[in-house]
Design an enzyme around this catalytic site. Structure first.
Site, mmCIF file in Angstrom:
data_model
loop_
_atom_site.group_PDB
_atom_site.id
_atom_site.type_symbol
_atom_site.label_atom_id
_atom_site.label_comp_id
_atom_site.label_asym_id
_atom_site.label_seq_id
_atom_site.Cartn_x
_atom_site.Cartn_y
_atom_site.Cartn_z
ATOM 1 N N HIS A 1 15.272 -13.739 1.068
ATOM 2 C CA HIS A 1 13.843 -13.958 1.311
ATOM 3 C C HIS A 1 13.092 -14.257 0.018
ATOM 4 C CE1 HIS A 1 12.675 -9.373 1.053
ATOM 5 N NE2 HIS A 1 12.401 -9.945 -0.093
ATOM 6 N N ASN B 1 18.580 -10.630 1.139
ATOM 7 C CA ASN B 1 18.863 -11.505 2.294
ATOM 8 C C ASN B 1 18.357 -12.934 2.060
ATOM 9 O OD1 ASN B 1 16.123 -11.197 2.439
ATOM 10 N ND2 ASN B 1 16.053 -10.339 4.506
ATOM 11 N N ASP C 1 2.068 -11.293 -1.543
ATOM 12 C CA ASP C 1 2.117 -10.589 -0.258
ATOM 13 C C ASP C 1 1.530 -9.187 -0.355
ATOM 14 O OD1 ASP C 1 4.199 -9.745 -1.897
ATOM 15 O OD2 ASP C 1 5.771 -10.562 -0.634
ATOM 16 N N GLU D 1 11.199 -14.065 5.667
ATOM 17 C CA GLU D 1 12.539 -13.597 6.014
ATOM 18 C C GLU D 1 13.381 -14.756 6.547
ATOM 19 O OE1 GLU D 1 13.235 -10.790 5.037
ATOM 20 O OE2 GLU D 1 11.783 -9.247 5.558
HETATM 21 C C1 F6R Z 1 7.406 -9.093 -3.835
HETATM 22 C C2 F6R Z 1 8.114 -10.020 -2.974
HETATM 23 C C3 F6R Z 1 9.559 -9.885 -2.664
HETATM 24 C C4 F6R Z 1 10.414 -9.454 -3.849
HETATM 25 C C5 F6R Z 1 11.875 -9.341 -3.443
HETATM 26 C C6 F6R Z 1 12.718 -8.780 -4.562
HETATM 27 O O1 F6R Z 1 6.046 -9.444 -3.955
HETATM 28 O O2 F6R Z 1 7.498 -10.890 -2.472
HETATM 29 O O3 F6R Z 1 10.041 -11.105 -2.165
HETATM 30 O O4 F6R Z 1 10.282 -10.394 -4.879
HETATM 31 O O5 F6R Z 1 11.997 -8.491 -2.334
HETATM 32 O O6 F6R Z 1 12.315 -7.461 -4.820
HETATM 33 P P1 F6R Z 1 12.855 -6.656 -6.079
HETATM 34 O O7 F6R Z 1 12.284 -7.331 -7.285
HETATM 35 O O8 F6R Z 1 12.287 -5.267 -5.913
HETATM 36 O O9 F6R Z 1 14.335 -6.714 -6.035
#
Ligand code: F6R
Length: 248
Positions: free
Chosen positions: A137, A135, A67, A142
């Protein structure tokens, strides 16, 4: 599904990095799916350290990131392209044609999503690294995102914007939109490796593994993937039924 639980982080990150090294040793033309955020940083440090010791060759490696924020240029400190250059791409000597990430500055975002989805179909991902949001995701899919979604533009949940505000000077600077691989895009990867550490992931991990498979917890669909590997520390696993778990 294989779940491995760790008391300490260094061995968890080392073992996950090794999966990626092994995939490249088995197939020099392997395709890695990569993530940003806090979770992969130590994994990328291991990959860089091994690369510097000549442990693997990246000349034929292709990578796709999950992303990118809409509205940030690749040179902006907070963009995911910048994160990847700093933590992995440059150190692994990956050329621009080897490393792919959605272009959050594209004038036509819908065409950009179609371009990215097609590129992934042409270069199927062998091993996909995933973190998980508090959450539930995955990537920026989301809660409520359809399981059959492809690469698309998403409006970020307020919880996700708050979680990610630590990388920005203030909450209002966190973009409201991103381009993300869809859930069906992620599910096409041959192998998926999801990593979660810390207490703030415990509820999401419980919902993912013990709740219903439901769009209200996007990560729950991963249970239907035939080749899913989950790496957890004790805190992220603290709400789980322990009989499911192996020790790393
Ligand atoms: C990042 C992504 C997100 C993260 C998720 C966890 O490219 O797609 O889904 O993997 O938000 O983020 P962290 O590792 O910062 O807790």
């Amino acid at each position: 599904m294989h779940i491995t639980l760790y008391h300490t982080h260094p061995s968890l990150y080392r073992d996950v990095a090794q999966l990626f090294i092994d995939s490249l040793r088995n197939n020099p033309k392997t395709v890695w799916g990569l993530a940003t955020g806090s979770t992969p940083i130590e994994i990328y440090k291991h990959l860089v350290a091994h690369y510097q010791k000549d442990a693997f060759d990246t000349r034929f490696l292709t990578t796709f990131n999950l992303d990118e924020y809409v509205g940030l240029s690749a040179s902006s400190d907070q963009s995911y392209a910048h994160f990847m250059s700093r933590h992995l791409w440059d150190a692994l000597n990956l050329q621009p044609n080897q490393r792919h990430i959605p272009n959050g500055l594209a004038s036509d975002l819908v065409s950009e999503c179609e371009r990215y989805e097609t590129l992934i179909l042409e270069h199927p991902i062998h091993i996909q690294l995933l973190g998980i949001g508090s959450n539930g995701h995955i990537a920026f899919n989301e809660p409520g995102t359809p399981f059959d979604s492809k690469t698309h533009v998403v409006t970020l949940d307020s919880k996700t914007r708050m979680d990610n505000a630590r990388f920005f000077d203030a909450l209002h600077s966190v973009p409201h939109q991103a381009i993300t691989m869809g859930i069906s895009t992620i599910m096409k990867a041959q192998k998926i490796v999801l990593v979660a550490t810390g207490q703030n992931k415990a509820k999401a991990i419980q919902a993912m593994l013990e709740g219903p498979i439901s769009e209200s917890c996007p990560a729950s669909i991963l249970r239907n993937h035939p080749n899913l590997f989950i790496y957890l520390d004790d805190k992220a696993a603290s709400l789980l039924n322990t009989h499911l778990l192996n020790r790393g």
